[in-house]
Scaffold this active site. Structure first.
Site, PDB file in Angstrom:
ATOM      1  N   GLU A 238     -66.506   4.471  13.557  1.00  0.00           N
ATOM      2  CA  GLU A 238     -65.295   5.002  12.903  1.00  0.00           C
ATOM      3  C   GLU A 238     -65.043   6.460  13.283  1.00  0.00           C
ATOM      4  O   GLU A 238     -66.007   7.216  13.410  1.00  0.00           O
ATOM      5  CB  GLU A 238     -65.449   4.871  11.384  1.00  0.00           C
TER       6      GLU A 238
ATOM      7  N   HIS B 292     -61.003   1.919   6.429  1.00  0.00           N
ATOM      8  CA  HIS B 292     -62.080   2.243   5.459  1.00  0.00           C
ATOM      9  C   HIS B 292     -61.494   2.773   4.139  1.00  0.00           C
ATOM     10  O   HIS B 292     -61.764   3.906   3.744  1.00  0.00           O
ATOM     11  CB  HIS B 292     -63.058   3.255   6.085  1.00  0.00           C
TER      12      HIS B 292
ATOM     13  N   ARG C 231     -70.427  -2.254   6.125  1.00  0.00           N
ATOM     14  CA  ARG C 231     -70.493  -1.272   7.203  1.00  0.00           C
ATOM     15  C   ARG C 231     -70.242  -1.973   8.531  1.00  0.00           C
ATOM     16  O   ARG C 231     -70.760  -3.081   8.761  1.00  0.00           O
ATOM     17  CB  ARG C 231     -71.878  -0.602   7.250  1.00  0.00           C
TER      18      ARG C 231
HETATM   19  P1  NAP Z   1     -76.378  -2.931  -3.610  1.00  0.00           P
HETATM   20  O1  NAP Z   1     -76.084  -3.131  -5.051  1.00  0.00           O
HETATM   21  O2  NAP Z   1     -77.600  -2.190  -3.219  1.00  0.00           O
HETATM   22  O3  NAP Z   1     -76.365  -4.366  -2.918  1.00  0.00           O
HETATM   23  C1  NAP Z   1     -76.802  -4.576  -1.629  1.00  0.00           C
HETATM   24  C2  NAP Z   1     -77.003  -6.063  -1.435  1.00  0.00           C
HETATM   25  O4  NAP Z   1     -77.332  -6.302  -0.077  1.00  0.00           O
HETATM   26  C3  NAP Z   1     -78.144  -6.635  -2.275  1.00  0.00           C
HETATM   27  O5  NAP Z   1     -77.761  -7.887  -2.765  1.00  0.00           O
HETATM   28  C4  NAP Z   1     -79.280  -6.778  -1.268  1.00  0.00           C
HETATM   29  O6  NAP Z   1     -80.129  -7.842  -1.679  1.00  0.00           O
HETATM   30  C5  NAP Z   1     -78.506  -7.110  -0.004  1.00  0.00           C
HETATM   31  N1  NAP Z   1     -79.229  -6.749   1.202  1.00  0.00           N
HETATM   32  C6  NAP Z   1     -79.746  -5.553   1.563  1.00  0.00           C
HETATM   33  N2  NAP Z   1     -80.366  -5.635   2.755  1.00  0.00           N
HETATM   34  C7  NAP Z   1     -80.239  -6.924   3.147  1.00  0.00           C
HETATM   35  C8  NAP Z   1     -80.690  -7.636   4.283  1.00  0.00           C
HETATM   36  N3  NAP Z   1     -81.409  -7.044   5.243  1.00  0.00           N
HETATM   37  N4  NAP Z   1     -80.390  -8.956   4.369  1.00  0.00           N
HETATM   38  C9  NAP Z   1     -79.680  -9.561   3.393  1.00  0.00           C
HETATM   39  N5  NAP Z   1     -79.238  -8.941   2.308  1.00  0.00           N
HETATM   40  C10 NAP Z   1     -79.513  -7.631   2.176  1.00  0.00           C
HETATM   41  O7  NAP Z   1     -75.183  -2.145  -2.893  1.00  0.00           O
HETATM   42  P2  NAP Z   1     -73.645  -2.121  -3.289  1.00  0.00           P
HETATM   43  O8  NAP Z   1     -73.418  -1.070  -4.308  1.00  0.00           O
HETATM   44  O9  NAP Z   1     -73.196  -3.514  -3.581  1.00  0.00           O
HETATM   45  O10 NAP Z   1     -73.017  -1.607  -1.893  1.00  0.00           O
HETATM   46  C11 NAP Z   1     -73.260  -2.313  -0.700  1.00  0.00           C
HETATM   47  C12 NAP Z   1     -72.774  -1.540   0.517  1.00  0.00           C
HETATM   48  O11 NAP Z   1     -71.375  -1.629   0.617  1.00  0.00           O
HETATM   49  C13 NAP Z   1     -73.036  -0.032   0.515  1.00  0.00           C
HETATM   50  O12 NAP Z   1     -74.348   0.268   0.923  1.00  0.00           O
HETATM   51  C14 NAP Z   1     -72.002   0.493   1.481  1.00  0.00           C
HETATM   52  O13 NAP Z   1     -72.546   0.535   2.775  1.00  0.00           O
HETATM   53  C15 NAP Z   1     -70.902  -0.561   1.434  1.00  0.00           C
HETATM   54  N6  NAP Z   1     -69.665  -0.031   0.813  1.00  0.00           N
HETATM   55  C16 NAP Z   1     -68.528   0.053   1.558  1.00  0.00           C
HETATM   56  C17 NAP Z   1     -67.378   0.558   0.960  1.00  0.00           C
HETATM   57  C18 NAP Z   1     -66.098   0.686   1.734  1.00  0.00           C
HETATM   58  O14 NAP Z   1     -65.348   1.616   1.477  1.00  0.00           O
HETATM   59  N7  NAP Z   1     -65.793  -0.227   2.635  1.00  0.00           N
HETATM   60  C19 NAP Z   1     -67.371   0.975  -0.361  1.00  0.00           C
HETATM   61  C20 NAP Z   1     -68.542   0.859  -1.075  1.00  0.00           C
HETATM   62  C21 NAP Z   1     -69.695   0.343  -0.490  1.00  0.00           C
HETATM   63  P3  NAP Z   1     -81.704  -7.892  -1.259  1.00  0.00           P
HETATM   64  O15 NAP Z   1     -82.232  -6.504  -1.524  1.00  0.00           O
HETATM   65  O16 NAP Z   1     -82.293  -8.968  -2.085  1.00  0.00           O
HETATM   66  O17 NAP Z   1     -81.693  -8.236   0.187  1.00  0.00           O
HETATM   67  C1  8YV Z   2     -66.343   5.824   0.827  1.00  0.00           C
HETATM   68  C2  8YV Z   2     -68.111   4.003   1.034  1.00  0.00           C
HETATM   69  O1  8YV Z   2     -65.203   5.601   1.629  1.00  0.00           O
HETATM   70  O2  8YV Z   2     -69.175   4.333  -1.025  1.00  0.00           O
HETATM   71  C3  8YV Z   2     -69.300   4.021   0.144  1.00  0.00           C
HETATM   72  O3  8YV Z   2     -70.396   3.675   0.646  1.00  0.00           O
HETATM   73  O4  8YV Z   2     -68.182   3.610   2.143  1.00  0.00           O
HETATM   74  C4  8YV Z   2     -66.806   4.454   0.519  1.00  0.00           C
HETATM   75  O5  8YV Z   2     -66.680   4.294  -0.853  1.00  0.00           O
HETATM   76  C5  8YV Z   2     -67.153   6.790   1.557  1.00  0.00           C
HETATM   77  O6  8YV Z   2     -68.435   6.905   1.121  1.00  0.00           O
HETATM   78  C6  8YV Z   2     -66.470   8.131   1.426  1.00  0.00           C
HETATM   79  O7  8YV Z   2     -66.739   8.936   2.429  1.00  0.00           O
END
Ligand code: NAP
Ligand code: 8YV
Length: 321
Positions: A260, A278, A231
């Protein structure tokens, strides 16, 4: 028997709407604004399917609400505390997008380090014929150490890919992750100090706000590359622009931004950044899988009383059958 009524505020993938129509009554409104749903209509809504924001006022406007099915794994747009207080379950779409997002992270890393988008522009503009070969990239992936900020579901998928590139891998999370072969650092600054690629894939929470700041960028160093697919909230964008301008770090690749779809001019003007709008999960197949999980959570809740992927803050089961 009455079919459950599902409110869909704003835009969501049409596949969600089409599939929901089979099992539910649907109410669509332009945005998540309580003024758009009359009280009598609001009283009949027991589920919401949403992509984006759902705030406390909208949740308060729906007295019979049981479940909020949110599109995306990050659910920072939904006021989860307001939902949890009322025993409303919130679901997200984890796992089905891990590989797509990890693939994009690697693509963005290569684009940033090897300047592949700029090389393609060079060819398309006829400069290969006019001016000769595209300049060598100053940076390379070879011999680098990668640090992953957030080794969760997607962070692990990124790490596995980086192993294939022969890079050393380290990470920072609040708790070390058991059973992984990567080096743990208990602070983000220590991780940045130890590596020269920093990949951020943490959720938007109060704790992660602008944690990639001037100190962390300085620790990453003048050969350093920042990639953010989590994010935009996590990065101090003003500090990043300054670091990129002044050679504090070498380059950055960003799929996400603080506000965004607004991208600061300071970033757009820089030659050493690669910017994406994104798109990390944005393939038809992956967005369809996310859409299906939004629908399947609602079906599972109303059929069996249990959502498939509730977020940790709302581990509820259905009270009335
Ligand atoms: P997840 O499985 O919940 O993993 C989150 C990771 O972040 C965990 O390893 C957690 O470990 C760590 N974390 C959380 N808070 C933290 C902190 N304060 N300091 C350090 N580490 C921290 O989530 P995920 O499925 O991998 O997704 C992660 C994020 O990616 C989503 O929440 C979303 O915002 C973003 N995302 C973006 C896109 C995009 O389109 N660009 C797509 C998908 C996801 P600990 O709990 O041990 O800290
Ligand atoms: C999507 C994301 O673009 O899954 C997330 O957290 O940021 C992306 O996969 C978004 O959620 C769709 O609006």
């Amino acid at each position: 028997m009455n079919r459950p009524r599902i409110l869909i505020p704003g835009i969501i993938r049409e596949r969600v709407v089409e599939r929901l129509k089979d099992a539910f009554d649907i109410v669509r409104i332009d945005s998540a604004d309580p003024a758009l749903v009359a009280r009598s209509e609001a009283a009949a809504v027991s589920g919401v399917a949403v992509s984006g924001r759902l705030d406390a006022a909208m949740i308060a406007h729906l007295p019979a609400l049981e479940i909020i099915s949110s599109f995306g794994v990050g659910y920072d747009g939904v006021d989860v505390s307001a939902a949890a207080e009322r025993g409303i379950v919130v679901t997200n779409t984890p796992d089905v997008l891990n590989d797509e997002v990890a693939d994009t992270a690697i693509g963005l890393l290569l684009n940033t380090v090897r300047r592949l988008p700029q090389a393609e522009t060079w060819l398309r503009q006829g400069r290969w014929q006019r001016d000769g070969a595209f300049p060598l990239s100053r940076l390379s992936l070879r011999g680098r150490k990668a640090g992953i900020y957030g080794l969760g579901r997607i962070g692990m998928a990124i790490a596995r890919r980086l192993e294939g590139f022969g890079l050393d891998i380290a990470y920072h999370t609040r708790q070390p992750r058991e059973g992984v072969p990567y080096t743990y650092h208990s602070s983000l600054t220590a991780l940045a100090q130890a590596v020269d690629i920093l990949i951020a894939i943490v959720p938007k929470t109060p704790e992660t706000h602008r944690t990639i700041n001037a100190d962390v960028l300085k620790a990453l160093g003048s050969n350093g590359v920042l990639i953010n697919v989590g994010r935009g909230w996590t990065v101090d964008e003003a500090a990043l622009v300054a670091a990129l301008k002044n050679g504090v770090i070498a380059a950055a690749g960003l799929d996400v931004f603080y506000d965004e779809p607004n991208v600061p001019d300071g970033l757009l003007d820089l030659p050493n950044v690669s910017l994406l709008p994104h798109v990390a999960s944005a393939s038809v197949a992956t967005r369809d899988a996310m859409a299906d999980l939004v629908v399947d959570n609602l079906i599972a809740w109303f059929d069996r009383g249990q959502a498939l992927t509730p977020v940790p803050e709302t581990p509820f089961t259905r009270k009335s059958g």
